[in-house]
Design a protein around this motif. Structure first.
Motif, PDB file in Angstrom:
ATOM      1  N   GLU A 122      51.181  39.912  49.317  1.00  0.00           N
ATOM      2  CA  GLU A 122      50.128  40.239  50.292  1.00  0.00           C
ATOM      3  C   GLU A 122      48.787  39.667  49.832  1.00  0.00           C
ATOM      4  O   GLU A 122      47.743  40.326  49.884  1.00  0.00           O
ATOM      5  N   VAL A 123      48.806  38.414  49.418  1.00  0.00           N
ATOM      6  CA  VAL A 123      47.624  37.790  48.815  1.00  0.00           C
ATOM      7  C   VAL A 123      46.614  37.387  49.887  1.00  0.00           C
ATOM      8  O   VAL A 123      46.973  36.749  50.882  1.00  0.00           O
ATOM      9  N   GLU A 124      45.369  37.753  49.659  1.00  0.00           N
ATOM     10  CA  GLU A 124      44.269  37.373  50.542  1.00  0.00           C
ATOM     11  C   GLU A 124      43.057  37.026  49.694  1.00  0.00           C
ATOM     12  O   GLU A 124      42.970  37.424  48.522  1.00  0.00           O
ATOM     13  N   ALA A 125      42.128  36.278  50.276  1.00  0.00           N
ATOM     14  CA  ALA A 125      40.876  35.984  49.573  1.00  0.00           C
ATOM     15  C   ALA A 125      40.011  37.231  49.513  1.00  0.00           C
ATOM     16  O   ALA A 125      40.035  38.065  50.428  1.00  0.00           O
ATOM     17  N   ILE A 126      39.259  37.375  48.443  1.00  0.00           N
ATOM     18  CA  ILE A 126      38.298  38.477  48.351  1.00  0.00           C
ATOM     19  C   ILE A 126      37.198  38.289  49.380  1.00  0.00           C
ATOM     20  O   ILE A 126      36.874  39.199  50.141  1.00  0.00           O
ATOM     21  N   ALA A 127      36.598  37.103  49.379  1.00  0.00           N
ATOM     22  CA  ALA A 127      35.544  36.761  50.338  1.00  0.00           C
ATOM     23  C   ALA A 127      36.103  35.689  51.261  1.00  0.00           C
ATOM     24  O   ALA A 127      35.927  34.498  51.032  1.00  0.00           O
ATOM     25  N   GLU A 128      36.815  36.122  52.285  1.00  0.00           N
ATOM     26  CA  GLU A 128      37.538  35.183  53.147  1.00  0.00           C
ATOM     27  C   GLU A 128      36.609  34.495  54.134  1.00  0.00           C
ATOM     28  O   GLU A 128      35.681  35.096  54.685  1.00  0.00           O
ATOM     29  N   ALA A 179      42.525  42.679  42.138  1.00  0.00           N
ATOM     30  CA  ALA A 179      41.571  41.674  42.609  1.00  0.00           C
ATOM     31  C   ALA A 179      41.291  40.758  41.433  1.00  0.00           C
ATOM     32  O   ALA A 179      41.265  41.206  40.281  1.00  0.00           O
ATOM     33  N   LEU A 180      41.116  39.484  41.708  1.00  0.00           N
ATOM     34  CA  LEU A 180      40.870  38.546  40.612  1.00  0.00           C
ATOM     35  C   LEU A 180      40.052  37.363  41.103  1.00  0.00           C
ATOM     36  O   LEU A 180      40.056  37.025  42.288  1.00  0.00           O
ATOM     37  N   CYS A 181      39.361  36.744  40.154  1.00  0.00           N
ATOM     38  CA  CYS A 181      38.599  35.539  40.442  1.00  0.00           C
ATOM     39  C   CYS A 181      38.594  34.672  39.192  1.00  0.00           C
ATOM     40  O   CYS A 181      38.065  35.085  38.154  1.00  0.00           O
ATOM     41  N   LEU A 189      31.670  41.638  42.448  1.00  0.00           N
ATOM     42  CA  LEU A 189      31.952  43.019  42.047  1.00  0.00           C
ATOM     43  C   LEU A 189      31.752  44.029  43.176  1.00  0.00           C
ATOM     44  O   LEU A 189      32.453  45.042  43.240  1.00  0.00           O
ATOM     45  N   ALA A 190      30.794  43.770  44.054  1.00  0.00           N
ATOM     46  CA  ALA A 190      30.488  44.737  45.110  1.00  0.00           C
ATOM     47  C   ALA A 190      31.299  44.510  46.385  1.00  0.00           C
ATOM     48  O   ALA A 190      31.159  45.285  47.342  1.00  0.00           O
ATOM     49  N   GLU A 191      32.136  43.491  46.413  1.00  0.00           N
ATOM     50  CA  GLU A 191      32.936  43.226  47.609  1.00  0.00           C
ATOM     51  C   GLU A 191      33.915  44.374  47.871  1.00  0.00           C
ATOM     52  O   GLU A 191      34.488  44.952  46.936  1.00  0.00           O
ATOM     53  N   ASP A 192      34.131  44.688  49.137  1.00  0.00           N
ATOM     54  CA  ASP A 192      35.015  45.797  49.510  1.00  0.00           C
ATOM     55  C   ASP A 192      36.419  45.616  48.937  1.00  0.00           C
ATOM     56  O   ASP A 192      37.044  46.583  48.488  1.00  0.00           O
ATOM     57  N   ALA A 193      36.910  44.377  48.960  1.00  0.00           N
ATOM     58  CA  ALA A 193      38.269  44.120  48.482  1.00  0.00           C
ATOM     59  C   ALA A 193      38.388  44.363  46.979  1.00  0.00           C
ATOM     60  O   ALA A 193      39.451  44.751  46.494  1.00  0.00           O
ATOM     61  N   VAL A 194      37.302  44.135  46.260  1.00  0.00           N
ATOM     62  CA  VAL A 194      37.300  44.420  44.819  1.00  0.00           C
ATOM     63  C   VAL A 194      37.214  45.920  44.584  1.00  0.00           C
ATOM     64  O   VAL A 194      37.968  46.494  43.783  1.00  0.00           O
ATOM     65  N   ARG A 195      36.312  46.584  45.290  1.00  0.00           N
ATOM     66  CA  ARG A 195      36.125  48.036  45.121  1.00  0.00           C
ATOM     67  C   ARG A 195      37.397  48.803  45.477  1.00  0.00           C
ATOM     68  O   ARG A 195      37.648  49.883  44.916  1.00  0.00           O
ATOM     69  N   ALA A 196      38.206  48.258  46.378  1.00  0.00           N
ATOM     70  CA  ALA A 196      39.427  48.949  46.812  1.00  0.00           C
ATOM     71  C   ALA A 196      40.612  48.688  45.893  1.00  0.00           C
ATOM     72  O   ALA A 196      41.681  49.277  46.084  1.00  0.00           O
ATOM     73  N   SER A 197      40.441  47.825  44.899  1.00  0.00           N
ATOM     74  CA  SER A 197      41.535  47.480  43.991  1.00  0.00           C
ATOM     75  C   SER A 197      41.545  48.404  42.775  1.00  0.00           C
ATOM     76  O   SER A 197      40.564  49.079  42.472  1.00  0.00           O
ATOM     77  N   ASP A 198      42.673  48.407  42.075  1.00  0.00           N
ATOM     78  CA  ASP A 198      42.800  49.217  40.866  1.00  0.00           C
ATOM     79  C   ASP A 198      42.190  48.526  39.657  1.00  0.00           C
ATOM     80  O   ASP A 198      41.779  49.190  38.698  1.00  0.00           O
ATOM     81  N   GLY A 221      34.671  55.773  42.920  1.00  0.00           N
ATOM     82  CA  GLY A 221      35.914  55.014  42.952  1.00  0.00           C
ATOM     83  C   GLY A 221      35.652  53.526  42.793  1.00  0.00           C
ATOM     84  O   GLY A 221      34.602  53.014  43.192  1.00  0.00           O
ATOM     85  N   GLY A 222      36.607  52.847  42.212  1.00  0.00           N
ATOM     86  CA  GLY A 222      36.466  51.412  41.992  1.00  0.00           C
ATOM     87  C   GLY A 222      37.404  50.970  40.885  1.00  0.00           C
ATOM     88  O   GLY A 222      38.090  51.787  40.258  1.00  0.00           O
ATOM     89  N   PRO A 223      37.428  49.679  40.614  1.00  0.00           N
ATOM     90  CA  PRO A 223      38.435  49.145  39.710  1.00  0.00           C
ATOM     91  C   PRO A 223      38.064  49.234  38.236  1.00  0.00           C
ATOM     92  O   PRO A 223      36.892  49.294  37.869  1.00  0.00           O
ATOM     93  N   ALA A 224      39.092  49.230  37.391  1.00  0.00           N
ATOM     94  CA  ALA A 224      38.908  48.902  35.987  1.00  0.00           C
ATOM     95  C   ALA A 224      38.588  47.411  35.908  1.00  0.00           C
ATOM     96  O   ALA A 224      38.770  46.663  36.884  1.00  0.00           O
ATOM     97  N   LEU A 225      38.108  46.963  34.752  1.00  0.00           N
ATOM     98  CA  LEU A 225      37.708  45.569  34.595  1.00  0.00           C
ATOM     99  C   LEU A 225      38.482  44.904  33.464  1.00  0.00           C
ATOM    100  O   LEU A 225      38.669  45.500  32.402  1.00  0.00           O
ATOM    101  N   ILE A 226      38.916  43.673  33.717  1.00  0.00           N
ATOM    102  CA  ILE A 226      39.502  42.841  32.668  1.00  0.00           C
ATOM    103  C   ILE A 226      38.732  41.532  32.642  1.00  0.00           C
ATOM    104  O   ILE A 226      38.652  40.824  33.651  1.00  0.00           O
ATOM    105  N   ASP A 227      38.176  41.238  31.476  1.00  0.00           N
ATOM    106  CA  ASP A 227      37.355  40.031  31.304  1.00  0.00           C
ATOM    107  C   ASP A 227      38.108  39.046  30.401  1.00  0.00           C
ATOM    108  O   ASP A 227      38.466  39.386  29.277  1.00  0.00           O
ATOM    109  N   VAL A 228      38.353  37.840  30.910  1.00  0.00           N
ATOM    110  CA  VAL A 228      39.093  36.832  30.155  1.00  0.00           C
ATOM    111  C   VAL A 228      38.222  35.581  29.991  1.00  0.00           C
ATOM    112  O   VAL A 228      37.171  35.451  30.616  1.00  0.00           O
TER     113      VAL A 228
END
Length: 270
Positions: A122-128, A179-181, A189-198, A221-228
């Motif tokens: 179910e892949v979609e763009a964060i900022a489509e 959510a990933l980029c 970070l403030a995009e709805d699709a990011v805020r709705a992710s785990d 509510g909002g996601p945990a963060l992974i920085d790579v």
């Protein structure tokens, strides 16, 4: 004979220039469009070691993700790092081309590659965008897992770097929606699709945006963060880009650089 112009036409088809962000500077930086191209080297960065690799490997084109001249310059003197690299490439007859945010937004771009490796559905763009492209990707993992295990999975998928994988959140937190980029992504970070992710996976997270996002997640509510690593997250895309170029340019040798151009060499763990 395949010319540089032929290659540029293929690049435009794969990663159209109109898809680039307004501030970006992709495209042909140096080289004769009429020159022949039989060998292409792909790298994330045009830096001394990849320029040397391109020249010493007798490549006709160095295709990079990051544009060498992102901002205006007043000199390309060889007393400067960028001037010296450009001069070396020009003398060797090796062209330089960048595919940057125009390669980020397509389905098989930098973020799409990470999504595919994680098996997201179910892949979609964060900022489509209206044309279906867009920055970042969201999707669901094949099965729910923990934040810690997902971080460990990423550590196996990504090439090793000194910075490793940094995580903001509880190790045992349940994650399924991602959510990933690829590359620097704190602007999303403030995009709805990011805020709705785990969990949100990206690079170059600065202290204040990351801290604010985690504090906001605790309250609303909002996601945990992974920085790579920025370099590592985008290096994964090179294999996809190489395969697409080989399919479109039969007879042209396309090679992915294995050199690490992440700027950090070691880390001292406290």
């Amino acid at each position: 004979m395949t010319t540089l112009l032929d290659v540029l036409d293929v690049i435009e088809g794969l990663w159209p220039a109109h898809g680039a962000e307004e501030w970006d500077a992709p495209g042909l930086l140096s080289g004769d469009p009429a020159a022949g191209v039989s060998r292409i080297l792909l790298a994330v960065d045009a830096v001394g070691v990849t320029v040397d690799e391109a020249v010493e490997g007798d490549h006709d084109l160095l295709l990079v993700h990051h544009p060498l001249l992102m901002r205006g310059v007043t000199t390309v003197a060889e007393s400067t790092a960028k001037g010296a690299m450009l001069a070396r490439l020009i003398r060797a007859g090796c062209a330089l081309v960048a595919a940057h945010t125009n390669a980020d937004v397509v389905a098989t771009g930098t973020s799409g590659r990470i999504a595919a490796l994680l098996g997201l559905s179910e892949v979609e763009a964060i900022a489509e965008r209206p044309d279906g492209t867009g920055l970042g990707r969201t999707g669901s993992l094949p099965a729910a897992t923990t934040l810690g295990e997902l971080a460990r999975t990423l550590a196996t998928l990504l090439p090793a770097t000194a910075g490793g994988v940094r995580v903001g959140g509880d190790y045992d937190r349940r994650v399924e929606r991602v959510a990933l980029c690829g590359g620097a992504g704190d602007s999303l970070l403030a995009e709805d699709a990011v805020r709705a992710s785990d969990v949100y996976i990206t690079s170059d997270l600065r202290h204040h945006p990351a801290s604010e996002a985690l504090e906001t997640a605790r309250v609303a509510g909002g996601p945990a963060l992974i920085d790579v690593s920025h370099w590592a997250s985008e290096w994964l895309w090179l294999d996809t880009a190489a395969a697409e170029l080989r399919a479109a340019l039969p007879g042209v040798d396309v090679v992915v650089s294995e050199l690490r151009t992440d700027p950090w060499d070691f880390v001292v763990v406290q």
